[in-house]
Design a protein around this motif. Structure first.
Motif, PDB file in Angstrom:
ATOM      1  N   LEU A 455       0.864  -1.194   0.000  1.00 43.69           N
ATOM      2  CA  LEU A 455       0.000   0.000   0.000  1.00 43.69           C
ATOM      3  C   LEU A 455       0.890   1.229   0.000  1.00 43.69           C
ATOM      4  O   LEU A 455       1.731   1.397   0.892  1.00 43.69           O
ATOM      5  N   LEU A 456       0.717   2.064  -0.991  1.00 39.85           N
ATOM      6  CA  LEU A 456       1.555   3.262  -1.124  1.00 39.85           C
ATOM      7  C   LEU A 456       0.677   4.432  -1.549  1.00 39.85           C
ATOM      8  O   LEU A 456       0.025   4.385  -2.598  1.00 39.85           O
ATOM      9  N   THR A 457       0.675   5.490  -0.755  1.00 41.96           N
ATOM     10  CA  THR A 457      -0.098   6.675  -1.118  1.00 41.96           C
ATOM     11  C   THR A 457       0.681   7.518  -2.127  1.00 41.96           C
ATOM     12  O   THR A 457       1.901   7.404  -2.254  1.00 41.96           O
ATOM     13  N   ALA A 458      -0.026   8.389  -2.809  1.00 37.67           N
ATOM     14  CA  ALA A 458       0.621   9.262  -3.800  1.00 37.67           C
ATOM     15  C   ALA A 458       1.613  10.197  -3.115  1.00 37.67           C
ATOM     16  O   ALA A 458       2.701  10.454  -3.646  1.00 37.67           O
ATOM     17  N   CYS A 459       1.266  10.697  -1.931  1.00 37.08           N
ATOM     18  CA  CYS A 459       2.186  11.605  -1.220  1.00 37.08           C
ATOM     19  C   CYS A 459       3.476  10.889  -0.844  1.00 37.08           C
ATOM     20  O   CYS A 459       4.573  11.453  -0.990  1.00 37.08           O
ATOM     21  N   ASP A 460       3.358   9.658  -0.352  1.00 36.34           N
ATOM     22  CA  ASP A 460       4.563   8.915   0.029  1.00 36.34           C
ATOM     23  C   ASP A 460       5.400   8.562  -1.189  1.00 36.34           C
ATOM     24  O   ASP A 460       6.631   8.593  -1.145  1.00 36.34           O
ATOM     25  N   ALA A 461       4.743   8.248  -2.310  1.00 28.64           N
ATOM     26  CA  ALA A 461       5.486   7.966  -3.546  1.00 28.64           C
ATOM     27  C   ALA A 461       6.257   9.204  -3.991  1.00 28.64           C
ATOM     28  O   ALA A 461       7.412   9.107  -4.432  1.00 28.64           O
ATOM     29  N   ASP A 462       5.650  10.373  -3.845  1.00 30.08           N
ATOM     30  CA  ASP A 462       6.343  11.617  -4.211  1.00 30.08           C
ATOM     31  C   ASP A 462       7.558  11.848  -3.309  1.00 30.08           C
ATOM     32  O   ASP A 462       8.617  12.287  -3.788  1.00 30.08           O
TER      33      ASP A 462
END
Length: 652
Positions: A455-462
């Motif tokens: 599970l990876l949020t867009a903010c964490d990916a950024d």
């Protein structure tokens, strides 16, 4: 500001869980004399004593506890006073059976054990606030009061009707509308569309698989429900005793409660740890749990609240091992060494749990080791408050843990095993690790490792992408970047939001039942198992691939330059030697110094002190640079030094 240093006061804390209510008062005098002999300076009192403190609703009996605290203060022993709310008394269960926990199968727990309450119950919460308020008011000015210990090992999950109502309220706050909830839960699948809030239930027993987002949200809710209980008690204690720190004991790598969130609600982090003494490499998982506590504490010192003095579950702790594990905790950031419990119980469900004073009494090997450890800790006061430097971070996120533990995935993913796949080789390389969240600052670490980020949020990916773009080195394990925060698959090929960063796209997951033989110019020939991916590199360079068989030529380790940094993808589970070689290479390229030691030996720097610890039952030799003094023995040490079985040196 309340902090751990208000408890340590310039010396290491030493003690344990004290249950005087189980013993005649004549024994208390012997207890405090033995505590002084052992160097004990803090004990926890009051855990599980609700029935003695409030024998009937609203009727409090504090007389015995007054005498205990007075006696301890007279003997210069501080008190960690526990709120007894982990196990309500029988009168609550009788008068209010709806306060009892209900399992997912619909079975209501009964009284007679512990931790049997429903954390969502308004009645339980009302009585909990009352007992905590009464204790806080009574002991606010008591000179023995050093620390508040809230509840005990929060772990309760309930599925009752009251919990269902609380769950719905939580969902309404989270989603606001049923339309948003139906979208998040993908209720178009299997005719699960909700038309009224009242239709929503906890994920109770069902004929087949449950909605994975419903399950994920219920885990989030259950954690929040426990946090609400913690906050309520903390607020009472902070308001009544504003200068007394508050903590609650964690249990290592434990799923039901998001420890990142719970740590933020306390003045410092505490830890209970009972390693598997049958595992010859238990010290590695112990180190991992200690490093996690330091991470939860914001890389500040933490508090070892419980461990066993002589073993547990019928497994004996070998002579010397108590000292080894305790000083390992100090080396990795603890400012305290405490045990469950002070005196082994004569009766009850845990009468064969260990004690600092065992059934044999003070004329025992265990107590002699307890007293010797107290003398050792008294020599190490200069380490109090010092930090443990680390150049490598491992990403750990409870939302991801809850999601990847779901049912009906391509393979059963044990997140703790995936963490250990990466952590143990780093431990063997002598590389100390900090645990952090993906949302935390990463730039201070030359290397950041994500064993799994399903599970990876867009903010964490950024954040991760920016970290590598700015020159960081990122290492990611398989089955990562698969779903969003609602546990919905990101279409287009994994790792989705990190595809450009990793320089590859995955077409299909290939869980493996058999061993793979792999080859690499960097790693040589090695074996791997459990997982592989059918993937297509775009900009990534293949570092290792499958050598033969149906998957011959399939990449299993890849490296991609991105901006000023580097991203590595490990698409399988390499054998430990190959993983060690890979991580040693990555560390070297990133400027991280490895310092491998003989098997079973760890060397950890904390402040100006170097802890050299032998976890093996055989002697070991270690090379020490320069001339140093062992604070425990007073010896001067240089060059090759021998450590006895379970031996420890603390070198200045």
């Amino acid at each position: 500001m309340r902090k751990l240093s208000d408890v340590t006061r310039g010396r290491l804390v030493y003690g344990g869980d004290y249950n005087p209510e189980q013993w005649p008062e004549a024994v208390w005098l012997e207890d405090v004399a033995l505590m002084r002999e052992a160097g004990v300076n803090l004990v926890t009192v009051g855990v599980f004593s609700w029935g003695r403190l409030e024998p009937s609703p609203g009727s409090f009996d504090f007389g015995w506890l007054d005498r205990v605290l007075d006696l301890l203060h007279e003997n210069e022993i501080g008190v960690s006073l526990a709120t007894p709310t982990a196990s309500p008394p029988p009168w609550m269960s009788l008068r209010h059976p709806d306060t009892l926990m209900v399992t997912a199968d619909g079975v209501r727990m009964s009284h007679g054990s512990r931790n049997h309450y429903c954390p969502s119950s308004p009645v339980y919460r009302q009585y909990a606030r009352a007992i905590v308020t009464a204790m806080a008011r009574r002991y606010a000015e008591h000179p023995a009061l050093t620390l508040w210990h809230i509840n005990n090992e929060y772990c309760e999950v309930c599925y009752c009707d009251g919990t269902a109502q609380h769950f719905r309220r939580w969902l309404r706050e989270r989603y606001e509308t049923l339309g948003a909830l139906n979208e998040a839960w993908a209720t178009a699948f299997w005719s699960q569309h909700y038309g009224e809030w009242a239709e929503i239930l906890p994920p109770r027993a069902a004929p087949y698989l449950r909605n994975p987002t419903q399950v994920l949200d219920f885990k989030r809710f259950s954690s929040e429900s426990l946090l609400q209980c913690l906050r309520a008690e903390r607020e009472i204690l902070h308001n009544t005793t504003p200068f007394v720190p508050v903590t609650s004991n964690f249990m290592g790598l434990f799923a039901p409660l998001d420890y990142w969130q719970a740590a933020a609600e306390q003045d410092f982090v505490s830890h209970d740890w009972y390693p598997d003494l049958t595992d010859p490499a238990a010290h590695v998982e112990t180190a991992m749990s200690y490093d996690l506590m330091r991470g939860l504490a914001g890389r500040k010192p933490w508090f070892l609240m419980e461990q066993s003095a002589s073993g547990s579950h019928g497994v004996r702790r070998p002579p010397g091992h108590l000292r080894t594990q305790s000083l390992q905790a100090i080396a990795r950031g603890s400012d305290a060494v405490c045990f469950f419990q002070w005196r082994a119980s004569r009766a009850g469900a845990e009468k064969f749990h260990s004690g600092m004073v065992p059934h044999r009494g003070p004329h025992s090997r265990v107590f002699r080791e307890v007293a010797a450890l107290g003398r050792d800790l008294a020599e190490l006061s200069e380490v109090v408050g010092e930090h443990v430097p680390a150049q490598v971070a491992i990403l750990m996120d409870w939302d991801n843990w809850w999601a990847v533990s779901g049912a009906h995935l391509p393979a059963e993913i044990d997140l703790l095993a995936r963490l250990r796949d990466f952590y143990e080789p780093l431990w063997r390389l002598g590389i100390v690790v900090d645990f952090v969240r993906p949302r935390d600052g990463l730039t201070k670490y030359p290397v950041v490792i994500a064993p799994n980020l399903y599970l990876l949020t867009a903010c964490d990916a950024d954040r991760i992408t920016s970290y590598v773009d700015d020159g960081g080195t990122f290492v990611m394990g398989f089955f990562s970047g698969v779903v969003d925060e609602h546990d919905h698959v990101r279409v287009g090929g994994c790792p989705a939001l990190l595809a450009d960063l990793m320089g590859l796209r995955i077409d299909e997951f290939l869980p493996q039942r058999d061993t793979l033989t792999c080859t690499s110019e960097l790693l040589g020939e090695f074996t791997a198992d459990f997982w592989a991916d059918e993937l297509t590199p775009s900009t990534a360079e293949v570092v290792a691939e499958v050598a033969c068989g149906e998957l011959a030529g399939t990449p299993v380790v890849l490296r991609n330059g991105f901006g000023d940094g580097t991203a590595w993808y490990v698409a399988t589970r390499p054998e430990p030697a190959a993983m060690g070689t890979l991580l040693a290479h990555i560390a070297e390229q990133a400027g991280v110094t490895a310092s491998p030691q003989p098997e079973g030996v760890e060397v950890v720097r904390r402040g100006d002190l170097l802890f050299v610890i032998n976890h093996r039952p055989e002697p070991a030799k270690v090379v020490v640079d320069g001339a140093r003094v062992d604070l425990l023995s007073g010896e001067r040490v240089s060059g090759v030094t021998e450590l006895p079985r379970y031996g420890v040196r603390v070198l200045r």
